[in-house]
Design a protein around this motif. Structure first.
Motif, PDB file in Angstrom:
ATOM      1  N   PRO A  81       0.817  -1.214   0.000  1.00 21.12           N
ATOM      2  CA  PRO A  81       0.000   0.000   0.000  1.00 21.12           C
ATOM      3  C   PRO A  81       0.854   1.269   0.000  1.00 21.12           C
ATOM      4  O   PRO A  81       0.328   2.366  -0.036  1.00 21.12           O
ATOM      5  N   VAL A  82       2.172   1.115   0.003  1.00 18.74           N
ATOM      6  CA  VAL A  82       3.084   2.249   0.137  1.00 18.74           C
ATOM      7  C   VAL A  82       3.818   2.484  -1.178  1.00 18.74           C
ATOM      8  O   VAL A  82       4.264   1.534  -1.822  1.00 18.74           O
ATOM      9  N   SER A  83       3.940   3.734  -1.570  1.00 21.03           N
ATOM     10  CA  SER A  83       4.760   4.119  -2.716  1.00 21.03           C
ATOM     11  C   SER A  83       5.916   4.963  -2.214  1.00 21.03           C
ATOM     12  O   SER A  83       5.759   5.749  -1.278  1.00 21.03           O
ATOM     13  N   GLU A 105       5.704  -1.082 -15.620  1.00 17.19           N
ATOM     14  CA  GLU A 105       5.054   0.226 -15.645  1.00 17.19           C
ATOM     15  C   GLU A 105       3.655   0.125 -15.057  1.00 17.19           C
ATOM     16  O   GLU A 105       2.866  -0.709 -15.454  1.00 17.19           O
ATOM     17  N   ARG A 106       3.370   0.983 -14.083  1.00 13.26           N
ATOM     18  CA  ARG A 106       2.019   1.077 -13.519  1.00 13.26           C
ATOM     19  C   ARG A 106       1.298   2.302 -14.067  1.00 13.26           C
ATOM     20  O   ARG A 106       0.115   2.258 -14.331  1.00 13.26           O
ATOM     21  N   LYS A 107       1.987   3.412 -14.182  1.00 12.19           N
ATOM     22  CA  LYS A 107       1.465   4.654 -14.768  1.00 12.19           C
ATOM     23  C   LYS A 107       2.565   5.208 -15.668  1.00 12.19           C
ATOM     24  O   LYS A 107       3.698   5.389 -15.220  1.00 12.19           O
ATOM     25  N   PRO A 108       2.262   5.475 -16.926  1.00 12.00           N
ATOM     26  CA  PRO A 108       3.307   5.972 -17.831  1.00 12.00           C
ATOM     27  C   PRO A 108       3.799   7.362 -17.416  1.00 12.00           C
ATOM     28  O   PRO A 108       3.081   8.129 -16.772  1.00 12.00           O
ATOM     29  N   VAL A 109       5.003   7.660 -17.815  1.00 12.97           N
ATOM     30  CA  VAL A 109       5.579   8.978 -17.545  1.00 12.97           C
ATOM     31  C   VAL A 109       4.798  10.025 -18.337  1.00 12.97           C
ATOM     32  O   VAL A 109       4.527   9.840 -19.524  1.00 12.97           O
ATOM     33  N   ALA A 110       4.421  11.094 -17.652  1.00 12.49           N
ATOM     34  CA  ALA A 110       3.683  12.186 -18.286  1.00 12.49           C
ATOM     35  C   ALA A 110       3.906  13.471 -17.501  1.00 12.49           C
ATOM     36  O   ALA A 110       4.259  13.434 -16.319  1.00 12.49           O
ATOM     37  N   ASP A 111       3.680  14.597 -18.154  1.00 11.03           N
ATOM     38  CA  ASP A 111       3.733  15.883 -17.468  1.00 11.03           C
ATOM     39  C   ASP A 111       2.511  15.978 -16.560  1.00 11.03           C
ATOM     40  O   ASP A 111       1.399  15.627 -16.952  1.00 11.03           O
ATOM     41  N   GLN A 112       2.725  16.460 -15.339  1.00 15.05           N
ATOM     42  CA  GLN A 112       1.669  16.540 -14.343  1.00 15.05           C
ATOM     43  C   GLN A 112       1.319  18.005 -14.050  1.00 15.05           C
ATOM     44  O   GLN A 112       2.176  18.881 -14.166  1.00 15.05           O
ATOM     45  N   ARG A 117       7.236  15.898 -14.078  1.00 16.46           N
ATOM     46  CA  ARG A 117       7.053  14.878 -15.111  1.00 16.46           C
ATOM     47  C   ARG A 117       7.315  13.582 -14.374  1.00 16.46           C
ATOM     48  O   ARG A 117       8.394  13.375 -13.840  1.00 16.46           O
ATOM     49  N   SER A 118       6.288  12.716 -14.287  1.00 18.19           N
ATOM     50  CA  SER A 118       6.426  11.540 -13.441  1.00 18.19           C
ATOM     51  C   SER A 118       5.634  10.354 -13.966  1.00 18.19           C
ATOM     52  O   SER A 118       4.775  10.488 -14.832  1.00 18.19           O
ATOM     53  N   GLY A 119       5.957   9.204 -13.407  1.00 18.03           N
ATOM     54  CA  GLY A 119       5.240   7.970 -13.678  1.00 18.03           C
ATOM     55  C   GLY A 119       5.469   7.011 -12.525  1.00 18.03           C
ATOM     56  O   GLY A 119       6.303   7.263 -11.654  1.00 18.03           O
ATOM     57  N   GLN A 120       4.722   5.919 -12.519  1.00 19.08           N
ATOM     58  CA  GLN A 120       4.862   4.953 -11.432  1.00 19.08           C
ATOM     59  C   GLN A 120       5.285   3.602 -12.006  1.00 19.08           C
ATOM     60  O   GLN A 120       4.786   3.168 -13.044  1.00 19.08           O
ATOM     61  N   LEU A 121       6.194   2.956 -11.302  1.00 21.32           N
ATOM     62  CA  LEU A 121       6.591   1.610 -11.669  1.00 21.32           C
ATOM     63  C   LEU A 121       6.572   0.716 -10.442  1.00 21.32           C
ATOM     64  O   LEU A 121       6.569   1.186  -9.308  1.00 21.32           O
TER      65      LEU A 121
END
Length: 155
Positions: A81-83, A105-112, A117-121
């Motif tokens: 449950p922790v990132s 890849e859980r969430k692709p890299v993108a401008d926020q 600019r981030s993503g989740q793996l």
């Protein structure tokens, strides 16, 4: 000489990860994240008892899981449950290297909207990482406007 309450090279907070296959985890973090191993302690039964890795100016601690002491890996728990949030110089290059080394890849890299600019793996050991490069300083009032506009567009 009196010991310092916070050891040299440490910060007040450091993540401590429990993993299955600690030796493989050390290799993954070196290859995928560019981490530097600063300490490793092996247990008599062959498990990784404790290791410390340097990521930029931060320290990550990890060990093999030790269920007998309450240390369980995400696989054992059914996920995490922790990132962990990790700032890097070039999120796109970092992401590519991590994916090539076995991350998912859980969430692709993108401008926020908040300036990163981030993503989740997810690493091969079940830990979640938000990886980002900061691109823009956004004032709190502007940030509030952006979040309002983002959610208004979704309604």
């Amino acid at each position: 000489m009196k010991a310092q309450p916070i050891p040299a090279g440490h910060h007040t907070v450091a993540p401590y990860l429990a993993v299955k296959h600690g030796a493989k985890a050390l290799e993954f973090y070196r290859k995928a994240f560019g981490a530097t191993e600063t300490f490793k302690l092996m247990m008599p039964d062959g498990r990784l008892g404790h290791a410390e890795l340097r990521l930029g100016d931060s320290l990550i601690m990890l060990s093999d899981e030790f269920p007998e002491f309450g240390g369980k890996a995400p696989d054992t728990l059914g996920g995490s449950p922790v990132s962990i949030h990790l700032y890097v110089e070039d999120v796109d290059a970092f992401f590519s290297r991590a994916l090539a080394a076995g991350a998912r890849e859980r969430k692709p890299v993108a401008d926020q909207f908040y300036g990163d600019r981030s993503g989740q793996l997810e690493d091969p050991f079940g830990h979640l990482w938000w990886v980002a490069t900061h691109k823009e300083d956004v004032a709190p009032a502007e940030l509030q406007k952006r979040v309002q506009a983002m959610f208004a567009a979704k309604v």
